[in-house]
Design an enzyme around this catalytic site. Structure first.
Site, PDB file in Angstrom:
ATOM      1  N   LYS A 136       0.921  -1.135  -0.035  1.00 26.45           N
ATOM      2  CA  LYS A 136      -0.003   0.172  -0.043  1.00 26.45           C
ATOM      3  C   LYS A 136       0.899   1.166  -0.033  1.00 26.45           C
ATOM      4  O   LYS A 136       1.690   1.337   0.852  1.00 26.45           O
ATOM      5  CB  LYS A 136      -0.853  -0.132   1.283  1.00 26.45           C
ATOM      6  CG  LYS A 136      -2.050   0.871   1.300  1.00 26.45           C
ATOM      7  CD  LYS A 136      -3.012   0.743   2.109  1.00 26.45           C
ATOM      8  CE  LYS A 136      -2.777   1.251   3.607  1.00 26.45           C
ATOM      9  NZ  LYS A 136      -3.756   0.803   4.388  1.00 26.45           N
ATOM     10  N   LYS A 138       0.963   5.694  -0.079  1.00 20.27           N
ATOM     11  CA  LYS A 138       0.224   6.678   0.414  1.00 20.27           C
ATOM     12  C   LYS A 138       0.033   7.661  -0.798  1.00 20.27           C
ATOM     13  O   LYS A 138       1.092   7.857  -1.640  1.00 20.27           O
ATOM     14  CB  LYS A 138       0.823   7.705   1.729  1.00 20.27           C
ATOM     15  CG  LYS A 138       0.935   6.700   2.887  1.00 20.27           C
ATOM     16  CD  LYS A 138      -0.482   6.442   3.465  1.00 20.27           C
ATOM     17  CE  LYS A 138      -0.194   5.582   4.806  1.00 20.27           C
ATOM     18  NZ  LYS A 138      -1.693   5.380   5.381  1.00 20.27           N
ATOM     19  N   ASP A 167      -3.826   4.866  -0.370  1.00 19.13           N
ATOM     20  CA  ASP A 167      -4.130   5.490   0.980  1.00 19.13           C
ATOM     21  C   ASP A 167      -4.267   7.083   0.948  1.00 19.13           C
ATOM     22  O   ASP A 167      -3.281   7.449   1.064  1.00 19.13           O
ATOM     23  CB  ASP A 167      -3.742   4.951   2.048  1.00 19.13           C
ATOM     24  CG  ASP A 167      -4.502   5.145   3.539  1.00 19.13           C
ATOM     25  OD1 ASP A 167      -5.247   6.152   3.399  1.00 19.13           O
ATOM     26  OD2 ASP A 167      -4.263   4.687   4.672  1.00 19.13           O
ATOM     27  N   ASN A 169      -5.721   8.926   3.431  1.00 22.47           N
ATOM     28  CA  ASN A 169      -5.831   9.322   4.636  1.00 22.47           C
ATOM     29  C   ASN A 169      -6.802  10.667   5.000  1.00 22.47           C
ATOM     30  O   ASN A 169      -6.537  11.477   5.641  1.00 22.47           O
ATOM     31  CB  ASN A 169      -4.468   9.676   5.579  1.00 22.47           C
ATOM     32  CG  ASN A 169      -3.684   8.481   5.923  1.00 22.47           C
ATOM     33  OD1 ASN A 169      -2.588   7.827   4.936  1.00 22.47           O
ATOM     34  ND2 ASN A 169      -4.038   7.577   6.784  1.00 22.47           N
ATOM     35  N   GLU A 193      -8.274   4.079  -0.463  1.00 28.21           N
ATOM     36  CA  GLU A 193      -8.480   4.248   1.071  1.00 28.21           C
ATOM     37  C   GLU A 193      -8.698   5.561   1.547  1.00 28.21           C
ATOM     38  O   GLU A 193      -7.948   6.367   1.400  1.00 28.21           O
ATOM     39  CB  GLU A 193      -7.269   3.275   1.931  1.00 28.21           C
ATOM     40  CG  GLU A 193      -7.553   3.145   3.429  1.00 28.21           C
ATOM     41  CD  GLU A 193      -6.399   2.195   3.884  1.00 28.21           C
ATOM     42  OE1 GLU A 193      -6.101   1.292   3.424  1.00 28.21           O
ATOM     43  OE2 GLU A 193      -6.015   2.593   5.111  1.00 28.21           O
ATOM     44  N   HIS A 269      -7.515  -2.646   9.900  1.00 33.11           N
ATOM     45  CA  HIS A 269      -6.568  -1.792   9.892  1.00 33.11           C
ATOM     46  C   HIS A 269      -5.734  -2.018  11.107  1.00 33.11           C
ATOM     47  O   HIS A 269      -6.251  -1.900  12.282  1.00 33.11           O
ATOM     48  CB  HIS A 269      -7.233  -0.174  10.094  1.00 33.11           C
ATOM     49  CG  HIS A 269      -6.292   0.731  10.549  1.00 33.11           C
ATOM     50  ND1 HIS A 269      -6.154   1.107  11.882  1.00 33.11           N
ATOM     51  CD2 HIS A 269      -5.602   1.313   9.891  1.00 33.11           C
ATOM     52  CE1 HIS A 269      -5.132   1.979  11.784  1.00 33.11           C
ATOM     53  NE2 HIS A 269      -4.679   2.207  10.650  1.00 33.11           N
ATOM     54  N   GLU A 291      -3.350  -6.202   7.304  1.00 32.16           N
ATOM     55  CA  GLU A 291      -2.135  -4.997   6.977  1.00 32.16           C
ATOM     56  C   GLU A 291      -1.042  -5.244   8.108  1.00 32.16           C
ATOM     57  O   GLU A 291      -1.135  -5.648   9.091  1.00 32.16           O
ATOM     58  CB  GLU A 291      -2.683  -3.485   7.393  1.00 32.16           C
ATOM     59  CG  GLU A 291      -2.029  -2.430   7.594  1.00 32.16           C
ATOM     60  CD  GLU A 291      -2.590  -1.125   7.525  1.00 32.16           C
ATOM     61  OE1 GLU A 291      -3.541  -0.828   8.132  1.00 32.16           O
ATOM     62  OE2 GLU A 291      -1.914  -0.191   6.871  1.00 32.16           O
TER      63      GLU A 291
HETATM   64 MG    MG Z   1      -4.918   4.054   6.371  1.00 29.13          MG
END
Ligand code: MG
Length: 344
Positions: A136, A138, A167, A169, A193, A269, A291
């Site tokens: 994953k 960001k 992701d 966030n 995500e 998570h 994860e």
């Molecule tokens: Mg996350």
């Protein structure tokens, strides 16, 4: 930590990504709100205790989310740790699990602070040398094109067979999330995500209908009621409950059951708090992947183990939350609040 008159100790935890002032609010909540409610109770009655702590007037009035809920999580996890230790079973077995492994994905490779060459090289190494099949990264660079350049570099580096997630966030607004979401399929992204602010149920429902890539969220949701709203609105495809934000193992399991009843996969998570989720992912039938961020592994007596991209089953009795004896001193932490229960 919860002590009992049998000599067993239950370890709970919660996570703040903050420092002592915030942590003290949580330990204070345990000491002043939950400790008195636990004294004299039967430690084995975990679900009854969870209901009592969750519904008692101070909690229902001021603590249905945030500090009190995270404190409740720590208490509930400690109770499940006790229950599993008393049964001489790892928690995943106590909960009825029988899997011998579950796929894991690595989040520790994809931080925004890593340069694109390092990102691509690191991801390639994890796949080729360490056997990971899920990663994953960001997103949320000020220039969205940078995110897509990074995503393209990673996809080229790891090849087509690797599951790749992104992701945000919670950083995007709806138009931006739609622009991102329409392009993610080019890179065969498994899920998008937390595209937008955590509580925006309507926005995520609108997004989920508008883009081809599935939406994942849940790490910031504090209750089964919140999950029911998101799931009912069609705002989430991969459900990501976090036991340290929900009210511990007890409510996490309820959320996973809810997802299962809606035919939605659960991807816990875990963040750097992987320990109890390791057990839950192996036990609950809705879980498809775990994860993995190993930052805190060294704090625990039995750190979560991943080999060739598979999370392997813990063997020690308990929830995997027992801290190493040297942790307190090493990190300069006092032993916080304790509550004595009569037996486990
Ligand atoms: Mg996350």
């Amino acid at each position: 930590m919860l002590y009992t008159d049998t000599g067993l100790t239950g370890y709970g935890y919660t996570g703040t990504h903050a420092h002592l002032p915030t942590d003290r609010l949580i330990t204070g909540a345990i000491e002043h709100t939950y400790g008195p409610l636990l004294a004299g109770e039967e430690a084995d009655n975990v679900l009854c205790l969870w209901r009592k702590l969750n519904r008692f007037p101070p909690a229902q009035w001021v603590g249905r989310a945030g500090i009190l809920k995270m404190a409740l999580a720590a208490v509930d996890i400690a109770l499940w740790d006790l229950k599993a230790k008393a049964a001489h079973l790892p928690l995943w077995r106590l909960l009825g699990g029988a899997r011998q492994s579950i796929p894991a994905y690595n989040t520790d490779c994809g931080w925004l602070s890593i340069s694109t060459p390092e990102l691509a090289g690191g991801c390639r190494k994890l796949v080729e040398e360490d056997g990971w099949s899920g990663l994953k990264i960001k997103i949320g660079h000020p220039d969205p094109e940078c995110d897509f350049e990074r995503l393209q570099a990673v996809r080229r580096a790891v090849g087509p067979g690797v599951r790749l997630m992104v992701d945000a966030n919670g950083a995007l607004d709806l138009p931006s999330a739609m622009r991102y979401g329409r392009r993610l399929a080019e890179y065969d992204v498994t899920w998008f995500e937390e595209p937008m602010w955590y509580d925006d149920c309507q926005g995520h429902a609108d997004l989920a209908r508008a883009i081809p890539t599935p939406v994942a969220l849940g790490e910031q949701l504090y209750s089964i009621d919140a999950f029911r709203q998101f799931i009912g609105a069609g705002a989430v495809h991969y459900v990501q409950p976090d036991a340290v934000r929900l009210g511990g193992v007890s409510e996490w399991w309820q959320v996973a059951d809810l997802a299962l009843s809606c035919r939605l996969p659960v991807a816990p998570h875990a963040g750097d708090m992987v320990q109890v989720h390791w057990h839950l992912a192996l036990a609950h039938p809705a879980c498809t992947v775990l994860e993995y961020i190993p930052w805190l592994g060294e704090c625990f007596e039995e750190p979560a183990t991943v080999r060739d991209g598979q999370a392997l089953p813990p063997e020690e009795p308990g929830a995997g939350t027992t801290l190493r004896a040297d942790v307190w001193e090493r990190f300069g932490v006092d032993r916080g609040v304790s509550a004595e229960l009569p037996r486990a």
